[in-house]
Motif scaffolding. Structure first.
Motif, PDB file in Angstrom:
ATOM      1  N   ASP A 103       0.824  -1.208   0.000  1.00  0.00           N
ATOM      2  CA  ASP A 103       0.000   0.000   0.000  1.00  0.00           C
ATOM      3  C   ASP A 103       0.862   1.263   0.000  1.00  0.00           C
ATOM      4  O   ASP A 103       0.553   2.239  -0.690  1.00  0.00           O
ATOM      5  N   LYS A 104       1.933   1.263   0.772  1.00  0.00           N
ATOM      6  CA  LYS A 104       2.827   2.428   0.833  1.00  0.00           C
ATOM      7  C   LYS A 104       3.505   2.654  -0.523  1.00  0.00           C
ATOM      8  O   LYS A 104       3.632   3.798  -0.983  1.00  0.00           O
ATOM      9  N   THR A 105       3.931   1.576  -1.149  1.00  0.00           N
ATOM     10  CA  THR A 105       4.588   1.686  -2.452  1.00  0.00           C
ATOM     11  C   THR A 105       3.668   2.338  -3.476  1.00  0.00           C
ATOM     12  O   THR A 105       4.071   3.252  -4.206  1.00  0.00           O
ATOM     13  N   PHE A 106       2.423   1.898  -3.536  1.00  0.00           N
ATOM     14  CA  PHE A 106       1.495   2.469  -4.507  1.00  0.00           C
ATOM     15  C   PHE A 106       1.078   3.883  -4.128  1.00  0.00           C
ATOM     16  O   PHE A 106       0.847   4.730  -5.008  1.00  0.00           O
ATOM     17  N   ALA A 107       1.010   4.174  -2.832  1.00  0.00           N
ATOM     18  CA  ALA A 107       0.666   5.533  -2.410  1.00  0.00           C
ATOM     19  C   ALA A 107       1.727   6.531  -2.857  1.00  0.00           C
ATOM     20  O   ALA A 107       1.414   7.621  -3.353  1.00  0.00           O
ATOM     21  N   VAL A 108       2.996   6.162  -2.695  1.00  0.00           N
ATOM     22  CA  VAL A 108       4.098   7.078  -3.019  1.00  0.00           C
ATOM     23  C   VAL A 108       4.396   7.104  -4.507  1.00  0.00           C
ATOM     24  O   VAL A 108       4.621   8.170  -5.095  1.00  0.00           O
ATOM     25  N   ASP A 109       4.398   5.934  -5.149  1.00  0.00           N
ATOM     26  CA  ASP A 109       4.866   5.828  -6.531  1.00  0.00           C
ATOM     27  C   ASP A 109       3.786   6.039  -7.581  1.00  0.00           C
ATOM     28  O   ASP A 109       4.102   6.272  -8.749  1.00  0.00           O
ATOM     29  N   VAL A 110       2.513   5.957  -7.184  1.00  0.00           N
ATOM     30  CA  VAL A 110       1.426   6.109  -8.168  1.00  0.00           C
ATOM     31  C   VAL A 110       0.419   7.183  -7.747  1.00  0.00           C
ATOM     32  O   VAL A 110       0.151   8.119  -8.493  1.00  0.00           O
ATOM     33  N   ARG A 111      -0.121   7.039  -6.542  1.00  0.00           N
ATOM     34  CA  ARG A 111      -1.176   7.963  -6.120  1.00  0.00           C
ATOM     35  C   ARG A 111      -0.652   9.391  -5.987  1.00  0.00           C
ATOM     36  O   ARG A 111      -1.311  10.350  -6.423  1.00  0.00           O
ATOM     37  N   ALA A 112       0.512   9.555  -5.372  1.00  0.00           N
ATOM     38  CA  ALA A 112       1.068  10.904  -5.218  1.00  0.00           C
ATOM     39  C   ALA A 112       1.340  11.571  -6.561  1.00  0.00           C
ATOM     40  O   ALA A 112       0.955  12.739  -6.762  1.00  0.00           O
ATOM     41  N   PRO A 113       2.002  10.898  -7.522  1.00  0.00           N
ATOM     42  CA  PRO A 113       2.172  11.523  -8.838  1.00  0.00           C
ATOM     43  C   PRO A 113       0.845  11.910  -9.495  1.00  0.00           C
ATOM     44  O   PRO A 113       0.727  12.980 -10.091  1.00  0.00           O
TER      45      PRO A 113
END
Length: 243
Positions: A103-113
């Motif tokens: 979840d953290k990986t997708f939050a930082v690498d996808v959702r934030a962008p």
């Protein structure tokens, strides 16, 4: 010229920020550590940046993302470049990868962008309209793991594949109006983030940060009539598509 750079206090983001500073850009930079950001701000000003503003931010935090967007909108109505360099990723197999880390990986690498692109689009469009011969650019640091699968990097690769797709979607929707994006998908780059693998991959075989900076510099000079959605950078040697 105005640029917003995430992950600007070290690694690839720092290298890009230093190049733009030497060209006299106005910079808004973000990173997790306030002390590191202040050190970066002073260094960038000494290199010739016209202005350097800082916003400490954790990319998984909606509140921090909004703080970046609020700072950008108060800073300038135009944004010539959005550089998405902040990222996170750890190795782990599909069988054992913890869901909270996924979840953290997708939050930082996808959702934030996604949130940052969405929030800065008015300023990017304004810059493209003001300088139609150059347009406005979004550059996102992805990974070769998002293009070629590798054991132990499934979650990280999935997130970077989503980021690559996001940039392609941005180009489908916005490039005709002068806002275009490029994902950079390198193998291992010689930064602190790759330090964990130096026992198996020699540091001298990794891609230097300076090579990515050269590509970014060229992208920022290109006309909006050409779109490069994804650029894959392989390490020299018989590695194929491996990171």
């Amino acid at each position: 010229m105005h640029a917003l750079i995430t992950g600007a206090s070290r690694g690839i983001g720092r290298g890009i920020a230093e190049h733009l500073a030497s060209q006299g850009w106005h910079l808004l930079i973000s990173g997790r550590n306030l002390e590191s950001l202040e050190e970066a701000r002073q260094a960038l000003l000494s290199l010739g940046a016209a202005q350097v503003l800082t916003v400490p931010a954790e990319m998984a935090s909606d509140q921090d993302l909004q703080a970046i967007l609020d700072a950008q909108s108060a800073w300038s109505s135009r944004l010539d470049a959005l550089i998405l360099s902040a990222g996170v990723g750890t190795a782990g197999t599909v069988a054992e990868y913890p869901s909270h880390r996924y979840d953290k990986t997708f939050a930082v690498d996808v959702r934030a962008p996604f949130k940052l692109i969405q929030g800065t689009l008015p300023a990017l469009r304004a810059a493209a309209a003001a300088r139609p011969e150059i347009g406005a650019k979004v550059i996102a640091l992805a990974s070769i793991a998002g293009v070629h699968a590798e054991p132990g990097l499934a979650a990280y690769g999935a997130a970077k594949a989503a980021l690559i797709s996001l940039i392609a979607g941005l180009n489908a929707e916005e490039s005709a109006s002068g806002v275009s994006g490029t994902a950079l998908s390198p193998g291992y780059v010689d930064t602190e983030m790759s330090a964990w693998t130096r026992q198996t991959i020699p540091q001298q075989s990794m891609i230097p940060v300076s090579d990515l900076v050269e590509i970014v510099a060229a992208l920022l000079r290109m006309s909006p009539r050409t779109v490069l959605s994804n650029i894959v950078l392989n390490r020299a040697g018989e590695h194929g598509g491996r990171a």
